[in-house]
Design an enzyme around this catalytic site. Structure first.
Site, mmCIF file in Angstrom:
data_model
loop_
_atom_site.group_PDB
_atom_site.id
_atom_site.type_symbol
_atom_site.label_atom_id
_atom_site.label_comp_id
_atom_site.label_asym_id
_atom_site.label_seq_id
_atom_site.Cartn_x
_atom_site.Cartn_y
_atom_site.Cartn_z
ATOM 1 N N GLY A 193 -9.700 3.380 -7.533
ATOM 2 C CA GLY A 193 -8.986 4.714 -7.824
ATOM 3 C C GLY A 193 -8.978 4.937 -9.332
ATOM 4 O O GLY A 193 -9.191 3.894 -10.260
ATOM 5 N N GLY A 247 -1.678 6.410 -2.635
ATOM 6 C CA GLY A 247 -2.810 6.305 -3.469
ATOM 7 C C GLY A 247 -3.799 5.482 -2.707
ATOM 8 O O GLY A 247 -4.959 5.768 -2.692
ATOM 9 N N HIS A 248 -3.403 4.353 -2.212
ATOM 10 C CA HIS A 248 -4.147 3.474 -1.408
ATOM 11 C C HIS A 248 -5.128 4.207 -0.265
ATOM 12 O O HIS A 248 -6.228 4.158 -0.070
ATOM 13 C CB HIS A 248 -3.778 2.040 -1.072
ATOM 14 C CG HIS A 248 -3.228 1.331 -2.077
ATOM 15 N ND1 HIS A 248 -1.797 1.081 -2.496
ATOM 16 C CD2 HIS A 248 -3.668 0.331 -2.827
ATOM 17 C CE1 HIS A 248 -1.637 0.475 -3.527
ATOM 18 N NE2 HIS A 248 -2.926 -0.142 -3.851
ATOM 19 N N LEU A 268 0.544 -1.167 -0.184
ATOM 20 C CA LEU A 268 0.095 0.085 -0.101
ATOM 21 C C LEU A 268 1.045 1.229 -0.133
ATOM 22 O O LEU A 268 1.993 1.280 0.602
ATOM 23 C CB LEU A 268 -0.948 0.043 1.312
ATOM 24 C CG LEU A 268 -1.897 -1.352 1.366
ATOM 25 C CD1 LEU A 268 -2.649 -1.341 2.783
ATOM 26 C CD2 LEU A 268 -2.796 -1.290 0.197
ATOM 27 N N GLN A 314 -6.009 -12.050 -12.607
ATOM 28 C CA GLN A 314 -6.000 -10.907 -13.608
ATOM 29 C C GLN A 314 -4.508 -10.575 -14.039
ATOM 30 O O GLN A 314 -4.199 -9.568 -14.697
ATOM 31 C CB GLN A 314 -6.278 -9.801 -12.691
ATOM 32 C CG GLN A 314 -5.597 -9.258 -11.601
ATOM 33 C CD GLN A 314 -6.237 -8.204 -10.866
ATOM 34 O OE1 GLN A 314 -7.079 -8.716 -9.856
ATOM 35 N NE2 GLN A 314 -5.829 -6.776 -10.883
ATOM 36 N N ASP A 345 -6.300 3.645 -12.248
ATOM 37 C CA ASP A 345 -6.980 2.487 -13.335
ATOM 38 C C ASP A 345 -8.565 2.927 -13.623
ATOM 39 O O ASP A 345 -9.368 2.321 -13.400
ATOM 40 C CB ASP A 345 -6.769 1.266 -12.397
ATOM 41 C CG ASP A 345 -5.888 0.717 -11.999
ATOM 42 O OD1 ASP A 345 -4.902 0.333 -12.689
ATOM 43 O OD2 ASP A 345 -5.614 0.851 -10.826
HETATM 44 O O1 PAF Z 1 -6.581 -2.279 -8.672
HETATM 45 C C1 PAF Z 1 -6.451 -3.303 -7.973
HETATM 46 O O2 PAF Z 1 -5.768 -3.431 -7.121
HETATM 47 C C2 PAF Z 1 -7.095 -4.646 -8.289
HETATM 48 O O3 PAF Z 1 -7.257 -4.727 -9.739
HETATM 49 C C3 PAF Z 1 -8.404 -5.160 -7.524
HETATM 50 C C4 PAF Z 1 -9.435 -3.946 -7.783
HETATM 51 C C5 PAF Z 1 -8.104 -4.971 -5.918
HETATM 52 C C6 PAF Z 1 -8.723 -6.231 -7.851
HETATM 53 O O4 PAF Z 1 -7.931 -7.570 -7.496
#
Ligand code: PAF
Length: 271
Positions: free
Chosen positions: A145, A36-37, A33, A61, A148
């Site tokens: 955010g 941004g988070h 983290l 993903q 993305d």
């Molecule tokens: O943006 C991210 O960190 C990831 O794509 C998410 C939304 C946590 C899904 O794994």
């Protein structure tokens, strides 16, 4: 923690909070983290009574195995940041998908272009994990955010299409002092590549400030500033549909994805 027991406990806790009349907020993350988070946590906190944060590096993903293997982790520092930013419950499943998991959630249209074109299966992985996280946590409000940007629009589309009673809030992109968009992947950049990475923001900024509103000229301007090893895309799109524009009009967004060294970076600005 063990996924099944852990997910059940998270669900039970959220139900108990809701029974007390609390509005539950949610920030899903993949950990490591940064500011941004934590800005997403702060935003969520101002829209809810109880905040849940999840940390799960979702293998579904990642279209590139080495990217997954090299994904940085920092569990103790992450927990501390969550605590400092008002998190009531930190959900860290080690094995998130139950045995025999065979469901996929796929959003069409929006996912076919931009990052979807160069990262096959990426958005299906994102929507599948987020749908299951929404199922486990059942938040009233969730924050994603704008860093993305395409992901945010895809999640919005999924929530609308599936009729989920979840408010999706966008969190503004956070930059380092030199303009680099914060990303967990920035730590992989060498000193020289980090300097070159600034060209993503510089290109977008020049496009945003240009008087010319013709998209072809703006793209040419942006490309003349970019100092990258491989450009995945530099585009000017409608901010909601993500379809390419010929002229900057209405709500437009400039989006870029490029490799600097081995590291793939993305950035975007409102035009
Ligand atoms: O943006 C991210 O960190 C990831 O794509 C998410 C939304 C946590 C899904 O794994």
């Amino acid at each position: 923690v063990d996924s099944v027991g852990c997910s059940e406990r998270v669900g039970a806790q959220v139900r108990a909070w809701k029974a007390e009349g609390c509005r539950v907020g949610f920030v899903p993350t993949m950990g490591f983290l940064h500011r941004g988070h934590t800005s997403l946590m702060d935003l969520a906190r101002s829209h809810c009574d109880r905040l849940v944060v999840s940390i799960f590096v979702n293998p579904l993903q990642f279209d590139d195995v080495t990217d997954l293997e090299r994904y940085p982790i920092a569990p103790a520092a992450d927990a501390e940041k969550c605590r400092a930013h008002g998190t009531d419950l930190l959900y860290v499943p080690s094995n998130f998908y139950p045995e025999g998991f065979s469901t996929a959630v796929s959003v069409g249209g929006l996912t076919e272009r931009l990052c979807g074109a160069t990262r096959p299966g990426h958005f299906d992985g994102v929507t599948t994990v987020v749908a299951r996280l929404f199922g486990v946590v059942s938040p009233d409000v969730a924050v994603f955010g704008e860093k993305d940007y395409q992901q945010l629009q895809v999640i919005r589309s999924m929530v609308r299409d599936l009729g989920l009673a979840i408010e999706v809030l966008p969190g503004p992109l956070v930059r380092d002092e030199d303009g680099l968009a914060l990303s967990s992947r920035n730590t992989r950049l060498s000193v020289k590549d980090r300097r070159r990475s600034l060209s993503l923001h510089q290109a977008l900024l020049a496009m945003a400030q240009a008087v010319d509103r013709d998209v072809e000229s703006l793209i040419a301007l942006g490309k003349s500033i970019l100092d990258v090893d491989r450009l995945d895309y530099l585009e000017v799109v409608d901010a909601d549909t993500l379809l390419p524009l010929k002229e900057v009009e209405g709500k437009a967004r400039g989006l870029v994805a490029a490799y600097v060294g081995e590291t793939r970076l993305i950035d975007n600005v409102a035009l």
